[in-house]
Design a protein around this motif. Sequence first.
Motif, short mmCIF file in Angstrom:
data_model
loop_
_atom_site.label_atom_id
_atom_site.label_comp_id
_atom_site.label_asym_id
_atom_site.label_seq_id
_atom_site.Cartn_x
_atom_site.Cartn_y
_atom_site.Cartn_z
N PHE A 58 39.65 43.86 31.79
CA PHE A 58 40.05 44.36 33.11
C PHE A 58 38.86 44.32 34.08
O PHE A 58 39.01 43.92 35.24
CB PHE A 58 40.57 45.81 33.02
CG PHE A 58 41.96 45.92 32.48
CD1 PHE A 58 43.00 45.18 33.05
CD2 PHE A 58 42.25 46.74 31.40
CE1 PHE A 58 44.30 45.28 32.56
CE2 PHE A 58 43.54 46.85 30.90
CZ PHE A 58 44.57 46.10 31.48
N ALA A 59 37.69 44.71 33.57
CA ALA A 59 36.49 44.70 34.41
C ALA A 59 36.19 43.27 34.88
O ALA A 59 35.85 43.04 36.04
CB ALA A 59 35.30 45.27 33.65
N ILE B 84 38.28 40.82 35.29
CA ILE B 84 39.27 40.41 36.30
C ILE B 84 38.88 41.02 37.65
O ILE B 84 38.87 40.33 38.68
CB ILE B 84 40.70 40.85 35.88
CG1 ILE B 84 41.13 40.06 34.64
CG2 ILE B 84 41.69 40.65 37.02
CD1 ILE B 84 42.33 40.65 33.91
N ALA B 85 38.52 42.30 37.63
CA ALA B 85 38.10 42.97 38.87
C ALA B 85 36.90 42.27 39.48
O ALA B 85 36.82 42.09 40.71
CB ALA B 85 37.77 44.44 38.57
N ILE B 86 35.96 41.86 38.63
CA ILE B 86 34.76 41.18 39.12
C ILE B 86 35.12 39.84 39.73
O ILE B 86 34.64 39.47 40.81
CB ILE B 86 33.73 41.00 37.99
CG1 ILE B 86 33.18 42.37 37.58
CG2 ILE B 86 32.60 40.07 38.41
CD1 ILE B 86 32.43 42.37 36.29
N ILE C 42 37.90 38.96 41.07
CA ILE C 42 38.56 39.19 42.36
C ILE C 42 37.52 39.57 43.42
O ILE C 42 37.53 39.04 44.53
CB ILE C 42 39.65 40.30 42.23
CG1 ILE C 42 40.79 39.80 41.35
CG2 ILE C 42 40.17 40.70 43.61
CD1 ILE C 42 41.77 40.86 40.93
N SER C 43 36.59 40.45 43.03
CA SER C 43 35.59 40.91 44.00
C SER C 43 34.70 39.76 44.46
O SER C 43 34.20 39.75 45.57
CB SER C 43 34.73 42.03 43.42
OG SER C 43 33.72 41.51 42.59
N LEU D 272 29.93 46.75 41.18
CA LEU D 272 30.20 47.81 42.17
C LEU D 272 28.95 48.19 42.95
O LEU D 272 29.04 48.83 44.00
CB LEU D 272 30.71 49.07 41.45
CG LEU D 272 32.03 48.95 40.70
CD1 LEU D 272 32.26 50.21 39.86
CD2 LEU D 272 33.18 48.75 41.68
#
Length: 224
Positions: free
Chosen positions: A111-112, A114-116, A118-119, A163
């Motif tokens: 999940f992390a 995927i978030a990265i 996207i970011s 982040l």
Amino acid sequence: ADMGFETLLIAALGGMLIGLLLTLFGGGGSVLATPWLIYVVGLTDTHAAIGTSAAAVAVNAATGLAAQARAGRVKWPCAITFGLAGLAGSFVGAHLAKQVDGKALLMWFAFAMIAIAISMLIPKKSEGDPAVRLTPPMVMKLAPVGLVAGLAAGFFGIGGGFLIAPGLMASTGMTLANASASSLVSVSLFGGATSLSYAASGQLIWPLFGALVVGGAGGTLAAL
């Protein structure tokens, strides 16, 4: 596990790739360290992979920080405030992650990632205030954001590090270049704290750490 030459060479190649990505793109590259150790090097212990990669990332970030500091891009007061606030968070995050089953941790890690991804696709506003100065109201914004970033970084073994730069920009209004440079203070601190926590539990594999660091240095030099 037997650390053959081949194993260490593959780890060093991973380090090289990560060093290259980190130098070219700033954060985000470090998240590859853990999956590389698990899926490419073949390390079966998820916790050892996270602890070992966090240590290597901390060293790579510290090297990068030295270069950025020489170039005068680091906003030290903001960077240190954010880093110190997040330090406690990273110890807590690492402690929590050690209690989580390896397989579940890998799912969170996915999940992390995927978030990265996207970011990294979201276009960054590069304009900001290059002359940003730390003010007391800013500290009130920096500290909680730093704490959350530290928690994520500790839990994901610095996979939450993506982040940090956006957190710095949002809290202070600094430029992207300054935030990328200043974020290395936190990456070094959080990675160091996370790896210390894992090392204390005997979940840090020193030969692999060495291979990642040597490779990372090579990758960083290649990118310059």
